[in-house]
Design an enzyme around this catalytic site. Structure first.
Site, PDB file in Angstrom:
ATOM      1  N   HIS A  19       0.880  -1.140  -0.126  1.00 47.85           N
ATOM      2  CA  HIS A  19       0.101  -0.020   0.092  1.00 47.85           C
ATOM      3  C   HIS A  19       0.779   1.330  -0.089  1.00 47.85           C
ATOM      4  CE1 HIS A  19       0.825   0.620   4.226  1.00 47.85           C
ATOM      5  NE2 HIS A  19       0.014  -0.507   4.561  1.00 47.85           N
ATOM      6  N   HIS A  22       4.123   1.608   2.082  1.00 50.64           N
ATOM      7  CA  HIS A  22       5.448   0.978   1.470  1.00 50.64           C
ATOM      8  C   HIS A  22       5.536   1.662   0.456  1.00 50.64           C
ATOM      9  CE1 HIS A  22       2.439  -2.492   3.003  1.00 50.64           C
ATOM     10  NE2 HIS A  22       3.535  -2.400   3.963  1.00 50.64           N
ATOM     11  N   CYS A 127       5.239 -10.876  20.342  1.00 55.14           N
ATOM     12  CA  CYS A 127       4.190 -10.498  19.362  1.00 55.14           C
ATOM     13  C   CYS A 127       4.310 -11.249  18.229  1.00 55.14           C
ATOM     14  CB  CYS A 127       4.206  -8.935  19.356  1.00 55.14           C
ATOM     15  SG  CYS A 127       2.895  -8.597  17.774  1.00 55.14           S
ATOM     16  N   CYS A 130       4.756  -8.705  14.963  1.00 52.84           N
ATOM     17  CA  CYS A 130       6.050  -8.072  14.996  1.00 52.84           C
ATOM     18  C   CYS A 130       7.228  -8.871  15.022  1.00 52.84           C
ATOM     19  CB  CYS A 130       6.252  -7.094  16.229  1.00 52.84           C
ATOM     20  SG  CYS A 130       5.282  -5.826  16.593  1.00 52.84           S
ATOM     21  N   CYS A 145       0.736  -5.448  22.967  1.00 52.90           N
ATOM     22  CA  CYS A 145       1.825  -4.982  21.877  1.00 52.90           C
ATOM     23  C   CYS A 145       1.890  -3.585  21.809  1.00 52.90           C
ATOM     24  CB  CYS A 145       1.847  -5.978  20.607  1.00 52.90           C
ATOM     25  SG  CYS A 145       3.021  -4.854  19.294  1.00 52.90           S
ATOM     26  N   HIS A 148       0.875  -3.062  17.745  1.00 52.15           N
ATOM     27  CA  HIS A 148      -0.300  -3.640  17.342  1.00 52.15           C
ATOM     28  C   HIS A 148      -1.490  -3.598  18.405  1.00 52.15           C
ATOM     29  CE1 HIS A 148       2.564  -5.673  14.762  1.00 52.15           C
ATOM     30  NE2 HIS A 148       1.671  -5.221  13.826  1.00 52.15           N
ATOM     31  N   LYS A 312      -5.216   5.599  11.252  1.00 50.75           N
ATOM     32  CA  LYS A 312      -4.475   4.670  10.913  1.00 50.75           C
ATOM     33  C   LYS A 312      -4.854   3.540   9.935  1.00 50.75           C
ATOM     34  CE  LYS A 312      -1.472   1.130  12.951  1.00 50.75           C
ATOM     35  NZ  LYS A 312      -1.432  -0.026  12.451  1.00 50.75           N
ATOM     36  N   LYS A 315      -6.551  -2.483   7.099  1.00 49.15           N
ATOM     37  CA  LYS A 315      -7.584  -3.474   6.040  1.00 49.15           C
ATOM     38  C   LYS A 315      -8.897  -3.516   6.671  1.00 49.15           C
ATOM     39  CE  LYS A 315      -5.212  -7.303   4.688  1.00 49.15           C
ATOM     40  NZ  LYS A 315      -4.956  -8.786   4.390  1.00 49.15           N
TER      41      LYS A 315
HETATM   42  N1  MSP Z   1      10.132  -6.743   6.518  1.00 49.34           N
HETATM   43  C1  MSP Z   1      10.254  -5.555   7.662  1.00 49.34           C
HETATM   44  C2  MSP Z   1      11.622  -4.959   7.194  1.00 49.34           C
HETATM   45  C3  MSP Z   1      12.859  -5.805   7.064  1.00 49.34           C
HETATM   46  S1  MSP Z   1      14.012  -4.618   6.474  1.00 49.34           S
HETATM   47  C4  MSP Z   1      15.785  -5.747   6.875  1.00 49.34           C
HETATM   48  C5  MSP Z   1       9.292  -4.612   7.375  1.00 49.34           C
HETATM   49  N2  MSP Z   1       8.261  -4.736   6.296  1.00 49.34           N
HETATM   50  S2  MSP Z   1       7.189  -3.835   6.248  1.00 49.34           S
HETATM   51  O1  MSP Z   1       6.666  -4.206   5.012  1.00 49.34           O
HETATM   52  O2  MSP Z   1       6.053  -3.966   7.321  1.00 49.34           O
HETATM   53  O3  MSP Z   1       7.401  -2.533   6.037  1.00 49.34           O
HETATM   54  C6  MSP Z   1       8.417  -1.833   5.345  1.00 49.34           C
HETATM   55  C7  MSP Z   1       8.378  -0.378   5.070  1.00 49.34           C
HETATM   56  O4  MSP Z   1       6.904   0.252   4.932  1.00 49.34           O
HETATM   57  C8  MSP Z   1       8.636   0.283   6.499  1.00 49.34           C
HETATM   58  O5  MSP Z   1       9.692   1.321   6.135  1.00 49.34           O
HETATM   59  C9  MSP Z   1       7.554   1.093   6.996  1.00 49.34           C
HETATM   60  O6  MSP Z   1       7.872   2.129   7.690  1.00 49.34           O
HETATM   61  C10 MSP Z   1       6.924   1.373   5.913  1.00 49.34           C
HETATM   62  N3  MSP Z   1       5.700   1.646   6.049  1.00 49.34           N
HETATM   63  C11 MSP Z   1       4.329   0.598   6.344  1.00 49.34           C
HETATM   64  N4  MSP Z   1       3.248   1.451   6.574  1.00 49.34           N
HETATM   65  C12 MSP Z   1       3.511   2.801   6.554  1.00 49.34           C
HETATM   66  C13 MSP Z   1       2.725   3.949   6.844  1.00 49.34           C
HETATM   67  N5  MSP Z   1       1.434   3.869   6.979  1.00 49.34           N
HETATM   68  N6  MSP Z   1       3.399   4.970   6.592  1.00 49.34           N
HETATM   69  C14 MSP Z   1       4.661   5.074   6.200  1.00 49.34           C
HETATM   70  N7  MSP Z   1       5.390   4.120   6.089  1.00 49.34           N
HETATM   71  C15 MSP Z   1       4.897   2.616   6.436  1.00 49.34           C
HETATM   72  O7  MSP Z   1       8.947  -4.134   8.542  1.00 49.34           O
END
Ligand code: MSP
Length: 502
Positions: A19, A22, A127, A130, A145, A148, A312, A315
Site C-alpha cells: 500500500h 510501503h 508479538c 512484530c 503489544c 499492534h 491509521k 484492512k
Molecule cells: N520486513 C520488515 C523490514 C525488514 S528490513 C531488513 C518490514 N516490512 S514492512 O513491509 O512491514 O514495512 C516496510 C516499510 O513500509 C517500513 O519502512 C514502514 O515504515 C513502511 N510503512 C508501512 N506502513 C506505513 C505507513 N502507514 N506509513 C509510512 N510508512 C509505512 O517492516
C-alpha cells in the site's frame, strides 16, 4: 572501480499486499537515487521482499497455497508496483533466494563458532505480528503489544541467543563518534536511551517456525526472521564471496550487478527505514556487523508514518490507499510529488484526497503547468524557434544557480519537502515575473525587451525541468521535450486542473 553510492529500502513483508505506506519508503529512496545519479554518482539502489516467518506461513495457509507459492505471488506484486510507480531500483533481493539463505547460514555458523551466538532457553511475551519479544517496560498497559495494541503470546522455547549485550558500550561509542549515523536527530534520543538502559541478548532462532532458514548445525531451529532479513543488505552485495565456502553463486551475482568485490558496495551509504523499524537498524544490525568485523553503514534514516483522513491505515477499516490506483487516476508523478511536498520527511503525515487535489492544483496545474504553457505560447508568438542556450548569465540564471546550491543542501538532509518548496518557490517567482513584466504588452512597444523576458523564462523553466526529474521523471522529460531548441509546437496542459475542491 570506485565505491558505489549504496542505498537501501527495507525489504517488504509478503504477508499482505503493498500500500501507500510501503510505496512511501521506496519512492523516497528512488528520489534520492535519481538525484545522486544526476550528480554523477554511481548509485546502487537495493530493495526486495522479506519472505520468511510465522506470519507468512499463516497468510499462505489462509489462502490455501504453499508459502513459496504465496511469496512468489506477493513478491511479484511488489515488483509490478515498483514498475508502475517508476522505481529505478538496481537490484531486488528475496530472502528465499538461495544465495541469501546461504549467507544467512554462514553468518549464523560464524557467530556461533566465535561465541557471539550461544544456545539457551527463553520464556517471554511475544508479538506474532512484530515477530519480536517485548519485556515488561515496553508493553502497553494490560500487557499489549506497543505496535499492534493486541495481547502478546507467552512463549517458552529452546533458542540460540545473539550476544547483543556485549555490544552495548561499542554501540554507544559508535553513536558518539558518528553523530550523523542516527537520523533525524530527534529520533536518535530514543535509541540512545534504549541502549543506555541496558541491552539484553537477543533470541535469534525458533523451533516452532518451519518457514525459515535452517540452522545448519541444528536443523530443529530456524533463524529468527529479523536476523535473516537484516542480512539482505550484505547478502545482496556479495558478502558471500567472503563468508561462504562455495563462492560461485555470489561471484556470479556480483558480476551481474556490476561490481568486482563486496567493498564496492559496503558500507551502505544510507539505510532508509520507517520509524517503527529504526531500532532494528540502528541497534541490532550494527551489533551484528560489529560481530562480523564489518564496517557500519554511514547513516540510518527513519521516516514517519502516514495516516489516512486522520485514521491509521488498516484492512479492517477499509481505508488502505492503493498508490497504483491513485497513480492511474491522477498520474504517477503528481502522486510521487505530493507525498514529499505535503509532509517534512521524517515526520508523520495525514493523507487526504482534499489536500492531494489542492496541492495538485496549486503546485502543479496553477504554478509549474501554467508557467510552462503561458511562456511557450508567448514565445511562439514573439521569439519563434527556441535557442540552444537561453539567457545565460541573466538574473534568472544566477538566481537558479543559487537555488540549485540550496537544493543540494536539502538533499543531503533528505529534506525532500524543502527541495520541492524551493523549486515551486522559484516557479512562483517566474510567474510573478510574467505578471510584472507583462511580455504580451511589452511586445507591442519593445519586441526585443519582450523576447529577453521570455528567454529568461525559458532559461528558468529548463532548470525546473531538470530539478523535478527525481520526483516527476515522466513530466520532467516531457517538459524538456517541449523546451528543447527548435520549433515550438502546440501542447495540451502538462497538468490538467482537477475539479475545484473546497
Ligand atoms: N520486513 C520488515 C523490514 C525488514 S528490513 C531488513 C518490514 N516490512 S514492512 O513491509 O512491514 O514495512 C516496510 C516499510 O513500509 C517500513 O519502512 C514502514 O515504515 C513502511 N510503512 C508501512 N506502513 C506505513 C505507513 N502507514 N506509513 C509510512 N510508512 C509505512 O517492516
Amino acid at each position: 572501480m570506485s565505491k558505489k553510492f549504496f542505498i537501501t529500502t527495507p525489504i517488504y513483508y509478503v504477508n499482505s499486499v503493498p500500500h501507500i505506506g510501503h510505496a512511501y519508503t521506496t519512492i523516497a529512496l528512488d528520489i534520492l537515487a535519481r538525484y545522486k545519479r544526476q550528480q554523477g554518482l554511481d548509485v546502487h539502489f537495493l530493495t526486495g521482499t522479506d519472505e520468511h516467518g510465522a506470519n507468512i506461513e499463516k497468510s499462505a495457509a489462509a489462502k490455501g497455497v504453499t508459502p513459496q507459492e504465496w511469496t512468489d505471488q506477493i513478491s511479484a506484486q511488489y515488483r509490478q508496483m515498483w514498475k508502475e510507480l517508476n522505481i529505478s531500483y538496481d537490484d531486488f533481493i528475496r530472502t528465499t533466494d538461495k544465495k541469501h539463505e546461504h549467507v544467512v547460514q554462514a553468518v549464523f555458523e560464524k557467530l556461533l563458532k566465535q561465541g557471539d551466538i550461544y544456545k539457551g532457553s527463553y520464556s517471554g511475551k511475544y508479538c506474532l505480528s512484530c515477530e519480536q519479544y517485548y519485556d515488561e517496560s515496553e508493553m502497553l498497559e494490560g500487557g499489549l503489544c506497543p505496535v499492534h495494541k493486541r495481547p502478546l503470546t507467552e512463549v517458552h522455547e529452546e533458542t540460540y541467543f545473539f550476544k547483543l549485550s556485549k555490544y552495548e558500550q561499542p554501540l554507544l561509542k559508535f553513536y558518539a563518534e558518528n553523530p550523523d549515523f542516527l537520523s533525524p536527530k530527534y529520533r536518535a534520543n530514543e535509541i540512545l536511551s534504549f541502549v543506555k538502559s541496558g541491552l539484553r541478548d537477543l533470541s535469534v532462532s525458533r523451533t516452532k517456525v518451519k518457514w525459515g532458514v535452517q540452522v545448519p548445525s541444528d536443523p530443529a531451529h530456524t533463524i529468527y526472521v529479523w536476523f535473516d532479513a537484516l542480512i539482505n543488505y550484505i547478502s545482496a552485495t556479495g558478502v558471500g564471496t567472503i563468508l561462504c565456502a562455495d563462492k560461485t553463486e555470489h561471484e556470479a551475482h556480483s558480476a551481474k550487478i556490476g561490481a568486482k568485490s563486496f567493498e564496492d558496495f559496503w558500507p551502505a551509504d544510507i539505510h532508509l527505514v520507517g520509524k517503527e523499524i529504526f531500532r532494528f537498524h540502528s541497534v541490532i544490525w550494527p551489533a551484528m556487523l560489529m560481530a562480523l568485523g564489518l564496517p557500519l553503514p554511514k547513516k540510518v534514516f527513519a521516516h514517519g508514518w502516514w495516516t489516512v483522513e486522520g485514521e491509521k491505515m488498516s484492512k479492517s477499516l477499509g481505508n488502505v490507499v492503493n498508490p497504483v490506483e491513485l497513480a492511474q487516476k491522477y498520474g504517477v508523478d503528481p502522486v510521487r510529488a505530493f507525498l514529499f511536498r505535503e509532509v517534512p520527511f521524517g515526520q508523520d503525515g495525514d493523507f487526504s484526497m482534499t489536500s492531494f487535489k489542492n496541492r495538485y492544483n496549486s503546485d502543479l496545474a496553477n504554478n509549474i503547468g501554467n508557467l510552462l504553457s503561458r511562456t511557450l505560447n508567448m514565445a511562439a508568438k514573439n521569439i519563434g524557434d527556441l535557442p540552444e542556450v537561453a539567457a545565460a548569465g541573466s538574473e534568472i540564471d544566477k538566481q537558479a544557480q543559487t537555488v540549485e546550491k540550496t537544493i543540494d543542501g536539502y538533499y543531503n538532509e533528505l529534506a525532500f519537502d524543502k527541495v520541492l518548496e524551493s523549486i515551486y518557490g522559484f516557479a512562483g517567482d517566474l510567474n510573478k515575473l510574467v505578471n510584472d513584466k507583462k511580455p504580451w504588452e511589452l511586445a507591442k512597444t519593445d519586441k526585443a525587451a519582450a523576447a529577453e523576458v521570455l528567454l529568461q523564462l525559458i532559461c528558468g523553466l529548463r532548470y525546473i525541468a531538470e530539478w523535478i526529474e527525481p520526483f516527476m521523471p515522466t513530466v520532467s522529460s516531457e517538459m524538456k521535450r517541449r523546451l528543447a531548441a527548435g520549433k515550438i509546437e502546440k501542447y495540451a496542459p502538462l497538468f490538467p486542473r482537477l475539479e475545484e475542491v473546497k
